[in-house]
Motif scaffolding. Structure first.
Motif, short mmCIF file in Angstrom:
data_model
loop_
_atom_site.label_atom_id
_atom_site.label_comp_id
_atom_site.label_asym_id
_atom_site.label_seq_id
_atom_site.Cartn_x
_atom_site.Cartn_y
_atom_site.Cartn_z
N ARG A 147 -9.14 -2.36 0.49
CA ARG A 147 -9.25 -2.19 1.93
C ARG A 147 -10.23 -3.17 2.55
O ARG A 147 -11.19 -3.54 1.95
N PRO A 152 1.80 5.01 -7.76
CA PRO A 152 0.61 4.26 -8.17
C PRO A 152 0.83 3.41 -9.43
O PRO A 152 0.24 2.35 -9.56
N SER A 174 2.35 1.72 -3.38
CA SER A 174 1.35 2.15 -4.36
C SER A 174 0.90 3.59 -4.13
O SER A 174 0.51 4.27 -5.06
N SER A 175 0.93 4.01 -2.88
CA SER A 175 0.56 5.38 -2.58
C SER A 175 1.62 6.35 -3.10
O SER A 175 1.31 7.45 -3.57
N PRO A 228 -5.47 6.25 5.97
CA PRO A 228 -6.27 6.83 4.88
C PRO A 228 -7.46 7.66 5.37
O PRO A 228 -7.91 8.55 4.67
N ARG A 277 0.83 -1.21 0.00
CA ARG A 277 0.00 0.00 0.00
C ARG A 277 0.86 1.26 0.00
O ARG A 277 0.59 2.22 -0.69
N LEU A 278 1.92 1.21 0.80
CA LEU A 278 2.81 2.36 0.88
C LEU A 278 3.46 2.62 -0.47
O LEU A 278 3.48 3.75 -0.97
N ALA A 328 -1.45 8.72 3.42
CA ALA A 328 -2.57 8.14 2.66
C ALA A 328 -2.53 6.62 2.71
O ALA A 328 -3.57 5.96 2.66
N ALA A 329 -1.33 6.07 2.83
CA ALA A 329 -1.21 4.60 2.87
C ALA A 329 -1.45 4.06 4.28
O ALA A 329 -2.10 3.04 4.45
N ARG A 347 1.74 11.26 0.93
CA ARG A 347 1.60 9.93 0.32
C ARG A 347 1.75 8.83 1.36
O ARG A 347 1.07 7.80 1.29
#
Lengths: 491, 381
Positions: free
Chosen positions: A491, A471, A467-468, B368, A464-465, B364-365, B361
């Motif tokens: 999620r 992306p 991809s944040s 969120p 997730r990190l 957000a991970a 960023r």
């Protein structure tokens, strides 16, 4: 902890990885844009030129990039990253290509951004004890530049005369002196980076202290997945007044290991504690003529450094510990030349092993220090079971093992067997409560072991990190995180 | 493990689940610990639910031979320090406010380091593993239990200085170092701050192994405090050489040396306890460099701030008498940022910290739904 699926064999990973993705069209458009930016001698696209970049120091992985650009300025790097983002083409940053984990392996039909010409030391401030450097600066060049001010840059990977700071940052490189001074991340204070979509962000600064989450610390060791460091602020340390180095020879590896425990128990904090086994000693002898005691089953190198008065007192204590540890020969370096010779043998051991066998794998794993003896005995048993020679060189003070697995790649199945043995050593490190890498990074080589070391929740959080921050997964795609999980879980 | 510790541990496991539940249940949460840094444990907004981590205490694992220990995040630093001292070991960065009840988790979250950070690094350099609850209520592990480790993203470092605004720490693993057998200290008084800073800079490039290098601004100039550690019989000679070095070129008004006794440690204790700073004003940590200190000190002095420059003039501890707004302006003018540990600022981070876009960023991970509020409380430039 752990995952249900067994790690894929390296061979299957290589096969799968070589499957090309349909990026040709965007790549062609990107190349047209890059041609406007770079002169022909800095935009390499023909196969003969690209061949020089198809591997790094982990040569079992090979991949042909779509193009290699040799950037000379920070703005060229930023513009290149932006173009890659616009066209959705993955990119890989590369310094000297010394990664031992395949960290700078190209992505098929992606762009390799060569940074070795970005090699300016932008600032050297002896008052604040910092250097601000570009990513292509060679590790040792920082210490050379700082030397007139009696300062140096502490992290000292064996490849320090060629490897670059950018690569050190990406893979959080270590060296022989980590026990006392830590790894690269302990010496990076701030950075200017270009994120994978081309946005430029600064983090940290010139102070030893920071404010807010330690983003510099997070970026270091992220293996290129968060973008490219353009400027790196490094902490410099004063060159110690004296080094005192001792080399001790033992009739068994266990005795050398016990000596390390005894040194630790005595309350001393050596700058370095290194052990080499019989095969590694032979390699070093062949490679560097270090003059090591030829019959030793194990050699221990211990080094103290600091103020002369303090080191003299501590060194006497160290010698008492070593002399009562069963060493059959103890040599004290009498001058800088003798010290250099002791270290030259140690630092050349990796490359020198190449003289003992046509091919070898350098493994890098960590076990708790108190389980070193157990780990070495089990590696020896594995070596016998596989009938494959393993030379051991390791940073004993911090439990960082470097088994060198010798094989002959011309023999059918030899590579596969060596890789299987290497994998078993990693499993062993995990089982003993250690890590799959102490300083070489995960890269291509160990990404399938990540889910053995970390649980599902951790793997998903890392995904997730990433991809944040990226992306489109353009920055060093395919490294560190296994491809199976590259889709960010919902999620 | 004693029966007491075993009880603590099993109750702590259920407390971790409660923390996860609380994070899932509430829209805005703030983790608190020992309360030694009140500005960080006082919610700024209405509707923020405090999650007290301090019952989560106890050492989980400590093997002196490994130079590592693991403990629950609410464990008081003082309790750990006592255990380490029994084995001749310590956390060498002089964790601040331990006498006031600071916890390990609070020390990490605040990124708070004392004078001893000078020699071997601070909390970021000694923290090797974490468990934390993210903004989804997931319990995550980062780093590991061994002193050298390059696998995966470095979540432990990310948590340092995060003020709990990227996750709530539950369990921490540190490496430790052997403590020096003895220490000795020295105070040198200079007529001006510049002369004191000159000495700091010269010492920084010298071969002296100094554990602590602090400057205390006084009405009559500045006092430089130095600390060395090692085998007792080497200390007098080393202190002699340092004295000679200081008087060689610069001209301190006077030098006083202290052996291991109470008088010698009084400065370091006072620095760690922050007792020198008035209880009622703002107490702020500002990362600086010697060069920056030369630029900002006069302005701070003119505002009536009490200043102590620690860690070789890399950390300014500032007791600020005025408003948060004035402090924020002053830091922004100098291109600096700070974190408020005491006094009601409402905004823990002040001035102009770097990295906002990267932080957005990351948050957000990990968070969120903005439960912890890292970006919300980050100053905008």
């Amino acid at each position: 902890m752990g995952d249900e699926a067994p790690p894929e064999t390296a061979d299957a990973a290589r096969l799968r990885y070589s499957g090309r993705e349909a990026t040709d069209m965007p790549l062609r458009e990107l190349l047209t844009a890059l041609e406007r930016m770079y002169p022909p001698d800095r935009l390499l696209t023909n196969p003969a030129q690209l061949a020089a970049y198809e591997s790094d120091a982990l040569t079992v992985f090979k991949e042909q990039a779509g193009a290699v650009v040799l950037s000379e300025t920070q703005s060229e790097v930023v513009d290149t990253v932006r173009l890659c983002a616009r066209h959705g083409v993955p990119f890989v940053a590369r310094g000297s290509g010394t990664s031992l984990s395949g960290g700078s392996l190209p992505v098929a039909d992606g762009v390799v951004i060569g940074l070795s010409r970005l090699n300016r030391i932008l600032k050297l401030d002896p008052d604040d004890r910092v250097a601000v450097v570009e990513p292509g600066v060679v590790n040792l060049a920082v210490s050379r530049a700082a030397a007139p001010h009696r300062l140096y840059y502490a992290p000292d990977p064996s490849s320090q005369s060629v490897c670059t700071i950018g690569g050190n940052v990406a893979f959080n490189s270590g060296g022989a002196h980590c026990l006392k001074y830590g790894m690269t991340s302990n010496h990076v204070l701030g950075m200017k980076v270009v994120l994978p979509d081309g946005e430029v962000s600064e983090m940290g600064g010139a102070s030893l202290e920071g404010v807010g989450p330690d983003m510099t610390g997070l970026f270091v060791g992220s293996e290129g997945l968060f973008g490219i460091a353009l400027e790196i602020t490094l902490r410099l340390l004063p060159i110690p007044e004296v080094y005192r180095t001792v080399l001790a020879a033992y009739h068994s590896l266990e005795d050398a290991g016990d000596a390390v425990s005894a040194v630790i128990a005595s309350g001393l904090l050596p700058g370095a504690m290194e052990i080499m086994d019989r095969l590694a000693i032979r390699a070093a002898e062949v490679g560097a003529q270090a003059g090591y005691p030829p019959d030793a089953a194990a050699l221990l190198i211990v080094e103290l450094e600091g103020e002369a008065d303090a080191v003299d007192a501590e060194f006497s204590r160290l010698l008492r510990v070593i002399e009562s540890s069963g060493a059959y020969e103890v040599r004290v370096a009498r001058d800088e030349e003798e010290r250099t010779r002791i270290w030259k043998g140690r630092k050349s051991a990796f490359s020198a092993v190449g003289r003992l066998a046509p091919d070898y794998i350098v493994q890098d794993g960590v076990v708790p220090r108190s389980r070193l003896g157990e780990a070495l005995a089990r590696i020896e048993a594995l070596s016998r079971a596989y009938d494959i020679s393993v030379a051991n060189v390791f940073h004993a003070g911090d439990g960082n093992l470097h088994p060198l697995i010798l094989f002959d790649g011309r023999t059918t199945g030899a590579l596969e067997a060596a890789e299987e043995l290497a994998g078993e050593i990693l499993e062993l490190c995990i089982e003993l409560g250690g890590s799959i890498t102490g300083e070489h990074g995960v890269g291509m080589e160990k990404r399938h072991y990540m889910s053995r070391m970390f649980g599902r929740a951790e793997m998903e959080a890392m995904e997730r990190l990433r991809s944040s921050i990226d992306p489109m997964q353009l920055a060093n795609r395919g490294k560190m995180l296994p491809l199976e999980t590259t889709r960010a879980p919902g999620r | 493990m004693s029966p007491d510790q075993a009880r603590t541990t099993s109750s702590s496991s259920s407390q971790v689940k409660e923390i996860q539940e609380a994070v899932r249940r509430h829209a805005r949460v703030l983790a608190t610990g020992g309360g030694s840094k009140p500005a960080l444990s006082t919610p700024g907004d209405d509707g923020v639910v405090r999650i007290d981590v301090s019952p989560l205490r106890g050492i989980l694992f400590y093997d002196p031979e490994e130079f590592t220990f693991s403990a629950w995040a609410g464990t008081p630093v003082a309790a750990v320090a006592a255990d380490l001292a029994q084995n001749g070991q310590h956390l060498p960065f002089d964790p601040p406010l331990s006498a006031q009840g600071a916890t390990l988790g609070g020390t990490v979250a605040a990124g708070a380091n004392g004078s001893g950070r000078y020699r071997y690094g601070g909390v970021r350099d000694f923290l090797i593993g974490v468990r934390f609850v993210d903004g989804r209520g997931n319990l995550l592990q980062g780093g590991g239990k061994v002193v050298k480790n390059a696998a995966g993203f470095d979540f432990p470092k990310l948590m340092v200085g995060s003020l709990g605004r990227l996750g709530i720490l539950t369990e921490l693993t540190f490496k430790v170092f052997p403590a020096p057998r003895s220490t000795a200290s020295l105070r040198a008084d200079f007529a001006t701050l510049d002369a004191g800073l000159d000495a700091v800079v010269r010492l920084g490039r010298s071969t002296f192994d100094l554990e602590g290098v602090d400057l205390v601004a006084t009405a009559k100039g500045v006092s430089l405090w130095l600390r060395v550690g090692g085998l007792a019989d080497t200390l007098p000679g080393r202190m002699e050489r340092i004295s000679d070095f200081l008087t060689d070129r610069s001209e301190p008004v006077r030098i006083e040396r202290f052996e291991n006794g109470e008088k010698g440690v009084v400065h370091w204790k006072e620095m760690a306890s922050m007792e020198w700073a008035p209880e009622d004003g703002l107490l702020v940590k500002v990362p600086v460099t010697p060069t920056k200190v030369r630029q900002v000190d006069a302005a701070w002095a003119s505002q009536g701030a009490i200043r102590r420059y620690s860690v070789g003039a890399n950390v300014a501890w500032v007791a600020w008498p005025g408003s948060t707004r004035a402090l924020d302006d002053s830091l922004a003018d100098a291109g600096l940022a700070g974190v408020v540990l005491r006094g009601s600022s409402g905004h823990p981070w002040v001035g102009r910290p770097t990295g906002r876009r990267f932080l957005e960023r990351i948050a957000a991970a990990l968070d969120p739904d903005d439960k912890f509020g890292a970006v919300r409380s980050w100053p905008t430039s």
